[in-house]
Design a protein around this motif. Structure first.
Motif: not given
Length: 610
Positions: A466-479
């Protein structure tokens, strides 16, 4: 990564895309399957849609979907032999045996003398007759087993035997409703029952009834299983392929086909001591589609070895639009669910009392470049409707996007309570190509607790598909702006980004510890290199069919792939060369040992199979 586009979420899929058609040679519908809930995580902010999925229905008397589940009671307790719960009995443990839940039995643990007499001595038995399945295969076809065999007293029958042999398919529908005190035990007789590999529309289909057990357990007192096929009993986990009394191996002979399906309003059943492998879709499915009243209660799944599947390892609960039934008091423990194409564990429509613990899950999402649908590349997908449930002491290794994706599921009429709590505690999560956890923001008032979990092994490669994916900025994501209370307490993190960056008033984070986390050490899993990074094994494909440009895939030297049920190691960079046809580029590896008990010297000894 950015929120997934709504167009990527599976809201409705034609049956023909996911399910096999009826197979006239079997006289029964295919089990078919359904896509899991899709959605995704966000390492930054925003919230993807929830998605949905389609299943399949049969055309002759029972749902073509289905699935399997069942396991013994909750966590076992060590002791001098264990005691039986209502309708169940103990099985050998590590020096002792665990307590059985209603209608089930605890499984064998890491060693020790086996406990026999788990299901008592049978008084009444019946051996199923077989028919010619063609091409050297046997078959058993009983869409209504009670109607087909009226001479059997189905209220008193203790053992329903499947004769040893090689089967095209087995169908047992309208199983009887029994009492917890006297369950019906379905088992192999006279050797191994081996099912699959002929290209049939399904492998094993079980439907209806309650308080029954499907088992390959060897027990000379209870007269189940066979002495020559004991599986991992008495601690024989290493190289236990082909040693189970009931083996489902479809040899990837037909797309869309799963290993074991349970449906037809079945409830209160146990599945234990089975091996399921090389199926193109899920290892086990359990659900009765489009029937909100068909609640599956007291389902027990334990001591099952599922590996090398094209899609999910376990698929419990419908992903179709409501009405769908819930699961209550579901117990899944002490299972090996290894090398799954998509999620290792997909459980949805969960109600109260569900407990998932002491399993080894992964590596999952090894087919992430070429699965049947985009974003089917997590490890655990967890959907909760109401009540409280728990996920604890599991070892979760290898994922594409997320270790855990949590779906709070809002259904009108559910008896939700402010006390409803879902707890993820004391789990080990390692080796992700992107992020860690994402919880969707649907307002069900459920309280989420993530406590004392370990997160490590983050190596971002998700943009390869998925070339548009960006490196995460956090381990845990809350909606975004989730109203559901979150308590993130005493978790440990070894990652190049923080545990939590974007937060909301509903989120309480305390005691997070950042720093190195040692790896678990298995006794004898796959290869030393893979044990260091479980994302270095994939389902072989020539192109990443899920990438926008259908990018050709080049495997570097030393990379391991699963191809047609076998492991291969690249001898040199390889692109477009099928491993089974190019010995100059690929070396076939021995079958893995798959002994995923922790070594005595391993850290985190309280996790994984006991």
């Amino acid at each position: 990564m950015p929120p997934r586009p709504l167009s990527s979420l599976l809201l409705s899929v034609p049956l023909a895309l996911l399910a096999c058609s009826s197979d006239p040679a079997d006289g029964t519908p295919a089990q078919g399957g359904a896509a899991g809930q899709t959605g995704g995580s966000s390492g930054t902010s925003g919230q993807p849609g929830t998605g949905g999925g389609a299943g399949s229905s049969g055309t002759s008397g029972q749902s073509g979907t289905g699935g399997g589940a069942g396991s013994s009671g909750t966590s076992g307790q060590s002791g001098g032999g264990g005691t039986a719960g209502t309708g169940g009995s103990s099985g050998a443990g590590a020096g002792g045996a665990g307590n059985a839940g209603t209608g089930g039995a605890s499984g064998a643990g890491a060693g020790g003398a086996p406990t026999y007499g788990v299901y008592g001595e049978p008084e009444a038995t019946f051996t199923l007759p077989t028919t010619d399945g063609g091409n050297g295969y046997l078959a058993i076809s009983a869409p209504d087993v009670q109607k087909k065999f009226p001479e059997v007293d189905w209220e008193k029958l203790d053992r329903l035997y499947i004769p040893a042999g090689k089967y095209r398919s087995i169908q047992l529908g309208n199983l009887p409703a029994r009492s917890p005190e006297r369950p019906l035990v379905i088992t192999n007789l006279g050797g191994q029952a081996r099912i699959g590999g002929s290209g049939a529309g399904f492998n094993v289909s079980l439907g209806g009834g309650k308080n029954w057990v499907f088992t390959g357990r060897y027990d000379p007192v209870s007269r189940t299983g066979d002495a020559a096929f004991r599986g991992h009993a008495e601690g024989a986990y290493a190289f236990s392929q082909d040693t189970y009394g009931i083996l489902i191996d479809d040899q990837l002979s037909k797309e869309g086909v799963s290993g074991l399906g349970v449906g037809g309003k079945a409830s209160d059943f146990t599945l234990e001591f089975l091996e399921i492998r090389n199926v193109e879709f899920a290892g086990i499915l359990a659900k009765t589609d489009n029937d909100g009243a068909a609640t599956m209660r007291n389902v027990r799944l334990h001591d099952v070895y599922i590996h090398d599947t094209g899609s999910e390892g376990i698929y419990f609960g419908s992903t179709q639009p409501q009405p769908q039934h819930t699961f209550e008091n579901l117990s899944i423990h002490d299972n090996r669910i290894l090398r799954t194409g998509t999620e290792a564990l997909q459980v949805g429509q969960l109600g109260p009392g569900c407990e998932i613990h002491h399993n080894v899950l992964g590596p999952a999402a090894i087919r992430w470049r070429s699965a049947f649908q985009q974003y089917q590349d997590g490890n655990v997908q967890y959907g909760q409707r109401h009540g409280s449930s728990s996920f604890h002491h599991n070892i979760v290794v290898g994922t594409g996007d997320l270790f855990v994706e949590f779906f709070p599921t809002l259904v009108d009429g559910d008896p939700r309570s402010p006390e409803d709590t879902v707890t993820f505690a004391d789990n080990y999560f390692s080796d992700s190509s992107s992020s860690g956890v994402y919880t969707h923001a649907k307002d069900t008032k459920v309280t989420l607790r993530f406590e004392r979990n370990l997160f490590r092994g983050f190596r971002f490669t998700y943009d390869e598909v998925y070339p548009d994916a960006k490196e995460p900025v956090q381990v845990f994501g809350v909606g975004a702006n989730s109203p559901n209370p979150h308590f993130l307490l005493q978790n440990r993190v070894d990652a190049p980004f923080p545990f939590l960056k974007w937060t909301f008033p509903s989120v309480t984070e305390q005691g997070t510890e950042a720093g190195p986390i040692p790896q678990v050490q298995f006794r004898n899993f796959m290869t030393p290199a893979l044990d260091q990074d479980h994302r270095r094994i994939e389902w072989w494909t020539d192109v990443a069919s899920l990438s926008p440009q259908k990018t050709p895939v080049t495997y570097p030297a030393g990379f391991v792939v699963l191809h047609k049920g076998k492991l291969y190691e690249a001898l040199a960079p390889s692109q477009g060369k099928a491993p089974d046809q190019n010995p100059d580029s690929w070396k076939e590896l021995p079958a893995p040992a798959d002994d995923v008990r922790l070594a005595p010297s391993s850290p985190h000894q309280d996790m994984g199979i006991k």
